[in-house]
Scaffold this motif. Structure first.
Motif, PDB file in Angstrom:
ATOM      1  N   TYR A  65     -31.958 -13.455  12.256  1.00 20.77           N
ATOM      2  CA  TYR A  65     -31.020 -12.691  13.073  1.00 20.77           C
ATOM      3  C   TYR A  65     -31.754 -11.617  13.845  1.00 20.77           C
ATOM      4  N   ARG A  66     -31.291 -11.382  15.069  1.00 20.96           N
ATOM      5  CA  ARG A  66     -31.832 -10.333  15.947  1.00 20.96           C
ATOM      6  C   ARG A  66     -30.683  -9.471  16.455  1.00 20.96           C
ATOM      7  N   LEU A  67     -30.941  -8.202  16.607  1.00 22.75           N
ATOM      8  CA  LEU A  67     -29.968  -7.266  17.155  1.00 22.75           C
ATOM      9  C   LEU A  67     -29.906  -7.407  18.669  1.00 22.75           C
ATOM     10  N   LYS A  68     -28.712  -7.419  19.212  1.00 21.26           N
ATOM     11  CA  LYS A  68     -28.512  -7.423  20.666  1.00 21.26           C
ATOM     12  C   LYS A  68     -28.027  -6.026  21.050  1.00 21.26           C
ATOM     13  N   MET A  69     -28.967  -5.133  21.212  1.00 21.77           N
ATOM     14  CA  MET A  69     -28.669  -3.713  21.430  1.00 21.77           C
ATOM     15  C   MET A  69     -27.853  -3.483  22.697  1.00 21.77           C
ATOM     16  N   SER A  70     -28.058  -4.291  23.726  1.00 20.60           N
ATOM     17  CA  SER A  70     -27.355  -4.068  24.985  1.00 20.60           C
ATOM     18  C   SER A  70     -25.844  -4.183  24.811  1.00 20.60           C
TER      19      SER A  70
END
Length: 111
Positions: A65-70
């Motif tokens: 999993y990766r964070l989608k900060m935008s």
């Protein structure tokens, strides 16, 4: 925006986002930080994915999993605008302040 705030309403999901802010992590690595079942964690991951806050990449039997900060930034900026904060300040100072964790001042009421 409602799905983002629903996702943020749970402390476990907020903690997952904090962990992912440091680096992408596998589902197993994330689950190790919580004393809940794997199906419960899967449900939390699903809520975060549906809100667009995280993305998953399957590598064999492992899901990373990766964070989608935008998406999170857009939701917070949108919310700030609905309650009257001026996000169009000169030089993007307001957006930079929000990113840096500084408090923003509400707009002065006209009239």
């Amino acid at each position: 925006m409602n799905s983002v705030f629903k996702a943020l309403s749970d402390p476990t999901r907020r903690r997952v986002l904090q962990l992912l802010r440091k680096r992408p992590m596998s589902a197993g690595e994330l689950s190790d930080h919580f004393a809940v079942s794997k199906p419960t964690m899967s449900a939390h991951f699903a809520v975060l994915q549906n809100a667009g806050l995280i993305e998953a990449e399957k590598n064999g039997r492992t899901i990373v999993y990766r964070l989608k900060m935008s998406v999170l930034e857009d939701a917070l900026l949108g919310f700030a605008q609905t309650v009257g904060w001026d996000m169009k300040a000169k030089g993007g100072a307001r957006r930079a302040a929000l990113k840096g964790g500084k408090r923003l001042r509400p707009l002065k009421e006209e009239g």
